[in-house]
Scaffold this motif. Sequence first.
Motif, PDB file in Angstrom:
ATOM      1  N   PHE A  35      54.182  49.990  33.461  1.00 11.18           N
ATOM      2  CA  PHE A  35      54.421  48.637  33.742  1.00 11.18           C
ATOM      3  C   PHE A  35      55.857  48.363  33.540  1.00 11.18           C
ATOM      4  CE2 PHE A  35      52.893  48.198  29.580  1.00 11.18           C
ATOM      5  CZ  PHE A  35      53.668  47.141  29.003  1.00 11.18           C
ATOM      6  N   PRO A  36      56.423  47.361  34.453  1.00 10.43           N
ATOM      7  CA  PRO A  36      57.989  47.003  34.138  1.00 10.43           C
ATOM      8  C   PRO A  36      58.150  46.137  32.843  1.00 10.43           C
ATOM      9  CG  PRO A  36      57.217  46.547  36.514  1.00 10.43           C
ATOM     10  CD  PRO A  36      56.011  46.628  35.559  1.00 10.43           C
ATOM     11  N   ASP A  37      59.339  46.108  32.537  1.00  7.69           N
ATOM     12  CA  ASP A  37      59.824  45.236  31.496  1.00  7.69           C
ATOM     13  C   ASP A  37      60.956  44.218  31.999  1.00  7.69           C
ATOM     14  OD1 ASP A  37      61.995  46.785  31.603  1.00  7.69           O
ATOM     15  OD2 ASP A  37      62.340  47.073  29.445  1.00  7.69           O
ATOM     16  N   PHE A  38      60.841  44.065  33.238  1.00 10.88           N
ATOM     17  CA  PHE A  38      61.731  43.049  33.925  1.00 10.88           C
ATOM     18  C   PHE A  38      60.862  42.323  35.002  1.00 10.88           C
ATOM     19  CE2 PHE A  38      61.901  47.404  36.159  1.00 10.88           C
ATOM     20  CZ  PHE A  38      61.348  46.982  37.321  1.00 10.88           C
ATOM     21  N   ASP A  39      61.526  41.155  35.337  1.00 11.64           N
ATOM     22  CA  ASP A  39      60.620  40.114  36.137  1.00 11.64           C
ATOM     23  C   ASP A  39      60.334  40.384  37.595  1.00 11.64           C
ATOM     24  OD1 ASP A  39      60.168  38.223  34.171  1.00 11.64           O
ATOM     25  OD2 ASP A  39      62.158  37.040  34.342  1.00 11.64           O
ATOM     26  N   PRO A  40      59.229  39.717  38.228  1.00 11.39           N
ATOM     27  CA  PRO A  40      59.362  39.798  39.481  1.00 11.39           C
ATOM     28  C   PRO A  40      60.169  39.469  40.329  1.00 11.39           C
ATOM     29  CG  PRO A  40      57.449  38.786  38.662  1.00 11.39           C
ATOM     30  CD  PRO A  40      58.350  38.889  37.435  1.00 11.39           C
ATOM     31  N   PRO A  41      60.497  39.411  41.701  1.00 10.72           N
ATOM     32  CA  PRO A  41      61.359  38.740  42.397  1.00 10.72           C
ATOM     33  C   PRO A  41      61.436  37.303  42.388  1.00 10.72           C
ATOM     34  CG  PRO A  41      60.188  40.412  43.953  1.00 10.72           C
ATOM     35  CD  PRO A  41      59.664  40.419  42.418  1.00 10.72           C
ATOM     36  N   GLU A  42      62.462  36.634  42.201  1.00 12.51           N
ATOM     37  CA  GLU A  42      62.554  35.076  42.211  1.00 12.51           C
ATOM     38  C   GLU A  42      61.851  34.316  43.116  1.00 12.51           C
ATOM     39  OE1 GLU A  42      64.148  33.570  39.675  1.00 12.51           O
ATOM     40  OE2 GLU A  42      64.128  31.445  40.679  1.00 12.51           O
ATOM     41  N   GLU A  43      61.769  34.893  44.210  1.00  9.17           N
ATOM     42  CA  GLU A  43      60.767  34.122  45.338  1.00  9.17           C
ATOM     43  C   GLU A  43      59.399  34.141  44.774  1.00  9.17           C
ATOM     44  OE1 GLU A  43      62.929  36.547  46.007  1.00  9.17           O
ATOM     45  OE2 GLU A  43      63.882  36.394  47.725  1.00  9.17           O
ATOM     46  N   LEU A  44      58.794  35.154  44.127  1.00  9.46           N
ATOM     47  CA  LEU A  44      57.352  34.936  43.496  1.00  9.46           C
ATOM     48  C   LEU A  44      57.185  34.038  42.348  1.00  9.46           C
ATOM     49  CD1 LEU A  44      57.396  38.287  44.640  1.00  9.46           C
ATOM     50  CD2 LEU A  44      55.141  38.042  43.890  1.00  9.46           C
ATOM     51  N   LEU A  45      58.387  34.054  41.576  1.00  7.21           N
ATOM     52  CA  LEU A  45      58.371  32.893  40.395  1.00  7.21           C
ATOM     53  C   LEU A  45      58.249  31.589  40.987  1.00  7.21           C
ATOM     54  CD1 LEU A  45      60.775  34.768  37.857  1.00  7.21           C
ATOM     55  CD2 LEU A  45      58.263  34.906  38.064  1.00  7.21           C
ATOM     56  N   VAL A  46      59.119  31.291  41.812  1.00 11.11           N
ATOM     57  CA  VAL A  46      59.212  30.015  42.620  1.00 11.11           C
ATOM     58  C   VAL A  46      57.845  29.564  43.297  1.00 11.11           C
ATOM     59  CG1 VAL A  46      60.399  28.443  44.492  1.00 11.11           C
ATOM     60  CG2 VAL A  46      61.447  30.028  42.798  1.00 11.11           C
ATOM     61  N   ALA A  47      57.222  30.442  43.893  1.00 11.25           N
ATOM     62  CA  ALA A  47      55.887  30.205  44.593  1.00 11.25           C
ATOM     63  C   ALA A  47      54.833  30.210  43.525  1.00 11.25           C
ATOM     64  CB  ALA A  47      55.538  31.332  45.594  1.00 11.25           C
TER      65      ALA A  47
END
Length: 391
Positions: A35-47
């Motif tokens: 699994f990643p240790d980085f964030d999902p795309p910004e669009e998903l975080l905003v949503a």
Amino acid sequence: MPPTASRLQVFTESVIRGMSRLASRHGAINLAQGFPDFDPPEELLVALERATRGPHHQYAVTWGAPRFREALARKITRFSSVPIHPDEHLVVTCGSTEAMMVAMMTACNPGDKVIVFSPFYENYAADAILSGAQPIYVPLRPPDFDFCLDELTRAFEQKPKAIVVCNPSNPTGKVFSRDELMQILRLAEQHDAFVITDEPYEHIVFEPRQHEYFAALPGAFERTITCNSLSKTYSITGWRLGYVQAAPQVIAQARKVHDFLTVGAAAPLQEAAVAGLELPDSYYAGLRELYTRKRDVFLPYLRETGLPFTEPQGAYYVMLDVSSLGFARDHDAAEWLVREIGVAGVPGSSFFREPEHRYVRFHFAKREETLRAAGEKLVRLREVAASRKRG
Ligand code: GLN
């Protein structure tokens, strides 16, 4: 106390998840559970933020929130060219993990046989056994992890109800060619078996390989039960969003299994994930480049160790041959790697049917700095292997 169910004696707890726990106990860099240790795309975080304020806090429709299924159907058709109808061809599940269990329980009667390639992602055997089916194994042999058509033909002659195909493949990194998939399809047709595919790494494929969607092969749709997830594509493994895609008659049955297993995937997360499904094609090209870069950062460190390893064509796993380190069991090697080197991987034997203790699997879904830190530690293996040889 009464005894617990005997079918649970046949397999162990997940070795992958166990290694994650061991890594955190010892503060090792965790390249075990993928699994990643980085964030999902910004669009998903905003949503996601927006979804928390919307009317999405109660059960979604059992087989998937309509808006999510519609976006999902459009996205699948965009990439695979298979015409998917949101109300007929999809059940939204809690990750591909649940999707695989649903597929297996939908396809198999107790006592049925299911072909599983070895090495395989460790859930498949457990899924088969929990649904009452019996796995039969066909080896994939290094270096390219090709199957032998004669062996596969003989396995099909045992009249399996289904075959499981993980493509791109975990843990081998193999990307099945169209010819190989067509051979599997021909045999499945000849013996009237389902093909259960697990394709969460569909967008993580390295040049010159291309992902071929099994359901898109000529004549394949009716017998294909595609399992997939959004975990890897959008770096949201914790959201637990996946799906089963199949013909309407199969989906009608799969909905029942899913409904009684979990009722449904998390409603606000389905709502938020629509933003991911609507990302433009450039996002997927970027993802492919991102993982190509990660591979190109990590593999040179392994090369520096002098130990042989598998070359991934897709997905984000690599199996390092640690046999020259002199451990009798790969579990010992993996534990030593955690304690002494500070990097966690998964003992390869948990993916193999055969008694194969050569490998430890690492994943490279990590930030470049994490991969470099792990790489710096792993290069020490060169001296260790040399001193073991001398000693
Ligand atoms: N698919 C990932 C792996 O193989 C994560 C598995 C899991 O823990 N669900 O490591």
